[in-house]
Design a protein around this motif. Structure first.
Motif, PDB file in Angstrom:
ATOM      1  N   LEU A 272      -4.757  19.869 -14.044  1.00  0.00           N
ATOM      2  CA  LEU A 272      -5.404  21.178 -14.175  1.00  0.00           C
ATOM      3  C   LEU A 272      -4.349  22.268 -14.344  1.00  0.00           C
ATOM      4  CD1 LEU A 272      -8.163  20.940 -11.400  1.00  0.00           C
ATOM      5  CD2 LEU A 272      -8.467  20.739 -13.884  1.00  0.00           C
ATOM      6  N   PRO A 273      -4.620  23.270 -15.181  1.00  0.00           N
ATOM      7  CA  PRO A 273      -3.634  24.339 -15.440  1.00  0.00           C
ATOM      8  C   PRO A 273      -3.642  25.417 -14.353  1.00  0.00           C
ATOM      9  CG  PRO A 273      -5.584  24.704 -16.768  1.00  0.00           C
ATOM     10  CD  PRO A 273      -5.826  23.411 -16.024  1.00  0.00           C
ATOM     11  N   ASN A 274      -3.345  24.993 -13.113  1.00  0.00           N
ATOM     12  CA  ASN A 274      -3.385  25.955 -12.005  1.00  0.00           C
ATOM     13  C   ASN A 274      -2.048  26.094 -11.291  1.00  0.00           C
ATOM     14  OD1 ASN A 274      -3.266  23.543 -10.554  1.00  0.00           O
ATOM     15  ND2 ASN A 274      -5.448  23.551 -10.073  1.00  0.00           N
ATOM     16  N   GLY A 275      -1.010  25.437 -11.813  1.00  0.00           N
ATOM     17  CA  GLY A 275       0.316  25.602 -11.227  1.00  0.00           C
ATOM     18  C   GLY A 275       0.534  24.859  -9.931  1.00  0.00           C
ATOM     19  N   LYS A 276      -0.397  23.957  -9.572  1.00  0.00           N
ATOM     20  CA  LYS A 276      -0.250  23.161  -8.356  1.00  0.00           C
ATOM     21  C   LYS A 276      -0.064  21.692  -8.730  1.00  0.00           C
ATOM     22  CE  LYS A 276      -4.102  24.305  -6.153  1.00  0.00           C
ATOM     23  NZ  LYS A 276      -5.048  24.571  -5.031  1.00  0.00           N
ATOM     24  N   ARG A 277       0.507  20.931  -7.788  1.00  0.00           N
ATOM     25  CA  ARG A 277       0.741  19.510  -8.021  1.00  0.00           C
ATOM     26  C   ARG A 277      -0.015  18.674  -6.992  1.00  0.00           C
ATOM     27  NH1 ARG A 277       5.851  18.523  -6.487  1.00  0.00           N
ATOM     28  NH2 ARG A 277       6.153  20.628  -5.676  1.00  0.00           N
ATOM     29  N   ALA A 278      -0.454  17.502  -7.414  1.00  0.00           N
ATOM     30  CA  ALA A 278      -1.114  16.565  -6.503  1.00  0.00           C
ATOM     31  C   ALA A 278      -0.614  15.170  -6.823  1.00  0.00           C
ATOM     32  CB  ALA A 278      -2.628  16.629  -6.643  1.00  0.00           C
ATOM     33  N   GLY A 279      -0.348  14.386  -5.796  1.00  0.00           N
ATOM     34  CA  GLY A 279       0.140  13.042  -6.050  1.00  0.00           C
ATOM     35  C   GLY A 279      -0.059  12.133  -4.862  1.00  0.00           C
ATOM     36  N   PHE A 280       0.005  10.825  -5.129  1.00  0.00           N
ATOM     37  CA  PHE A 280      -0.093   9.804  -4.088  1.00  0.00           C
ATOM     38  C   PHE A 280       1.298   9.247  -3.848  1.00  0.00           C
ATOM     39  CE2 PHE A 280      -0.694   5.500  -2.486  1.00  0.00           C
ATOM     40  CZ  PHE A 280      -1.668   5.676  -1.519  1.00  0.00           C
ATOM     41  N   TYR A 281       1.735   9.282  -2.609  1.00  0.00           N
ATOM     42  CA  TYR A 281       3.046   8.735  -2.282  1.00  0.00           C
ATOM     43  C   TYR A 281       2.933   7.226  -2.096  1.00  0.00           C
ATOM     44  CZ  TYR A 281       7.123   7.287   0.353  1.00  0.00           C
ATOM     45  OH  TYR A 281       8.243   6.612   0.772  1.00  0.00           O
ATOM     46  N   ASN A 282       3.758   6.488  -2.818  1.00  0.00           N
ATOM     47  CA  ASN A 282       3.802   5.031  -2.724  1.00  0.00           C
ATOM     48  C   ASN A 282       5.211   4.616  -2.303  1.00  0.00           C
ATOM     49  OD1 ASN A 282       3.714   2.265  -2.999  1.00  0.00           O
ATOM     50  ND2 ASN A 282       3.395   2.260  -5.213  1.00  0.00           N
ATOM     51  N   PHE A 283       5.343   4.108  -1.095  1.00  0.00           N
ATOM     52  CA  PHE A 283       6.639   3.691  -0.571  1.00  0.00           C
ATOM     53  C   PHE A 283       7.334   2.706  -1.499  1.00  0.00           C
ATOM     54  CE2 PHE A 283       9.486   1.057   1.917  1.00  0.00           C
ATOM     55  CZ  PHE A 283      10.079   1.933   2.810  1.00  0.00           C
ATOM     56  N   TRP A 284       6.561   1.833  -2.158  1.00  0.00           N
ATOM     57  CA  TRP A 284       7.123   0.733  -2.946  1.00  0.00           C
ATOM     58  C   TRP A 284       7.274   1.067  -4.421  1.00  0.00           C
ATOM     59  CZ3 TRP A 284       9.096  -2.904   0.001  1.00  0.00           C
ATOM     60  CH2 TRP A 284       8.583  -3.061   1.299  1.00  0.00           C
ATOM     61  N   ALA A 285       7.089   2.319  -4.784  1.00  0.00           N
ATOM     62  CA  ALA A 285       7.170   2.693  -6.207  1.00  0.00           C
ATOM     63  C   ALA A 285       8.523   2.291  -6.791  1.00  0.00           C
ATOM     64  CB  ALA A 285       6.967   4.200  -6.358  1.00  0.00           C
ATOM     65  N   GLY A 286       8.474   1.603  -7.895  1.00  0.00           N
ATOM     66  CA  GLY A 286       9.693   1.226  -8.609  1.00  0.00           C
ATOM     67  C   GLY A 286      10.297  -0.104  -8.211  1.00  0.00           C
ATOM     68  N   LYS A 287       9.805  -0.713  -7.127  1.00  0.00           N
ATOM     69  CA  LYS A 287      10.466  -1.942  -6.670  1.00  0.00           C
ATOM     70  C   LYS A 287      10.326  -3.080  -7.673  1.00  0.00           C
ATOM     71  CE  LYS A 287      10.816  -5.318  -2.976  1.00  0.00           C
ATOM     72  NZ  LYS A 287      10.318  -5.831  -1.695  1.00  0.00           N
ATOM     73  N   ARG A 288       9.146  -3.207  -8.274  1.00  0.00           N
ATOM     74  CA  ARG A 288       8.899  -4.361  -9.142  1.00  0.00           C
ATOM     75  C   ARG A 288       9.799  -4.353 -10.376  1.00  0.00           C
ATOM     76  NH1 ARG A 288       2.794  -5.736 -10.607  1.00  0.00           N
ATOM     77  NH2 ARG A 288       2.874  -6.121  -8.359  1.00  0.00           N
ATOM     78  N   PHE A 289      10.000  -3.171 -10.976  1.00  0.00           N
ATOM     79  CA  PHE A 289      10.715  -3.115 -12.245  1.00  0.00           C
ATOM     80  C   PHE A 289      12.142  -2.578 -12.112  1.00  0.00           C
ATOM     81  CE2 PHE A 289       6.148  -2.514 -13.188  1.00  0.00           C
ATOM     82  CZ  PHE A 289       5.937  -3.691 -13.893  1.00  0.00           C
TER      83      PHE A 289
END
Length: 349
Positions: A272-289
């Motif tokens: 959305l063009p509102n200048g805010k960010r939203a995200g899900f934190y994943n501890f394991w992000a990037g481990k597989r690749f």
């Protein structure tokens, strides 16, 4: 390089299926000799995280097949080393993140995953920040990218991750508003946060009163309908960081659907063009690749956090120390949502 091949007798806690907290099994077996690049750790401290609570119900997003040995992280001493591993590691303490397998007296891990625990840091204290500390550190600095003078909201400021978030943020000169049951308000104040009762039906109105212009970040592990209110709290330029769906923990069905719904909602908000960010934190992000990069990032961040524990900047919030054979009681206590900090499992007396 030398190898140690003597058999090690291990006591393990097994989660056989979807059972009550009194349905865990205890077994004893001989571990195989550590293989190339592996070590045997003697557990000094492990613990109960929200992940094990979800796994017990078969609702963890990346649910392992039953039966298995739970245990997301631990601190242990190297007692045996496989081929290709420096024999001098033996006798030294390390923290390691395992996802499963840590509820055991001894276990085999990859030597490349070991992070040294500084001398003088209690093993149980170090264990409380192995996952919780890295999670808090990465959400603050790698995801939300907060800075001195910002204001943040931490839901569950009395929990393992929440209490660590509060301490890290206050050390960095950030104002913290933290939600918790009223009985934990004195402890939350002592950590440096402004407490708000999460059971108050007007909780979000109270949060807006304390930060009428919005906040720079909200750290929300609850999900569910309240996630919309958390999003509304974030000011332009700020971030909503979600890292769980505790609100749906006791709902029937797979936990995967709840997480996918979260992903979808956060993705919509993020574009959305509102200048805010939203995200899900994943501890394991990037481990597989990008396994090497994941290990390097984890080691760097956990080392930073452990040094803050040694320096006294971070005080470990240990709710209880419970022997391995009573892991079911440890799990029940953690699930009671009555404790401040993390329930730690320790070796038998």
């Amino acid at each position: 390089m030398n190898a140690t091949t003597a058999a090690t007798r291990a006591t393990e806690i097994v989660l056989p299926g979807v059972v009550g907290t009194d349905g865990l099994h205890l077994r004893t077996r001989d571990l195989p000799a550590p293989g190339e690049g592996q070590v045997v750790l003697r557990m000094e401290a492990t613990g109960v995280s929200f992940a094990e609570q979800q796994m017990r119900l078969g609702k963890y997003y990346d649910q392992p097949p039953f039966p298995f040995v739970p245990g997301y992280d631990l601190v242990g001493t190297v007692v045996a080393a496989g081929p290709g591993v420096d024999r001098d590691l033996r006798g030294h303490r390390f923290a390691v993140v395992t996802k499963i397998g840590a509820w055991a007296s001894h276990l085999i891990v990859e030597a490349a995953d070991l992070v040294p625990v500084p001398d003088g840091v209690d093993s149980a204290a170090a264990e409380t920040v192995a996952v919780n500390g890295v999670t808090a550190w990465q959400m603050l600095y790698r995801t939300a990218k907060v800075k001195r003078g910002d204001t943040i909201v931490v839901l569950g400021a009395n929990g393992g991750v929440g209490s660590t978030l509060v301490q890290l943020a206050r050390h960095a000169g950030i104002k913290v508003i933290g939600t918790a049951a009223e009985r934990h308000h004195d402890a939350v104040r002592a950590l440096g946060a402004i407490p708000v009762d999460y059971r108050d039906p007007n909780m979000y109105a109270r949060l807006r009163e304390l930060a009428p212009e919005g906040v720079d970040a909200v750290f929300d592990h609850v999900g569910g309908p309240g996630l919309h209110e958390s999003w509304r709290l974030v000011r332009k330029g700020g971030a909503l960081v979600n890292y769980g769906s505790a609100a749906t923990k006791d709902e029937a069905g797979s936990g995967t659907l709840a997480v996918l719904k979260l992903f979808g909602q956060l993705m919509v908000w993020n574009v959305l063009p509102n200048g805010k960010r939203a995200g899900f934190y994943n501890f394991w992000a990037g481990k597989r690749f990008r396994r090497a990069a994941f290990r390097a990032r984890l080691a760097e961040d956990l080392t930073q956090v452990l040094q803050l524990v040694k320096a006294g900047v971070l005080t470990a919030q240990i709710a209880a120390r419970i022997p391995l054979s009573e892991a079911g009681s440890a799990l029940a206590l953690a699930e009671s949502r009555t404790v401040l900090g993390k329930v730690v499992i320790v070796p038998e007396p």
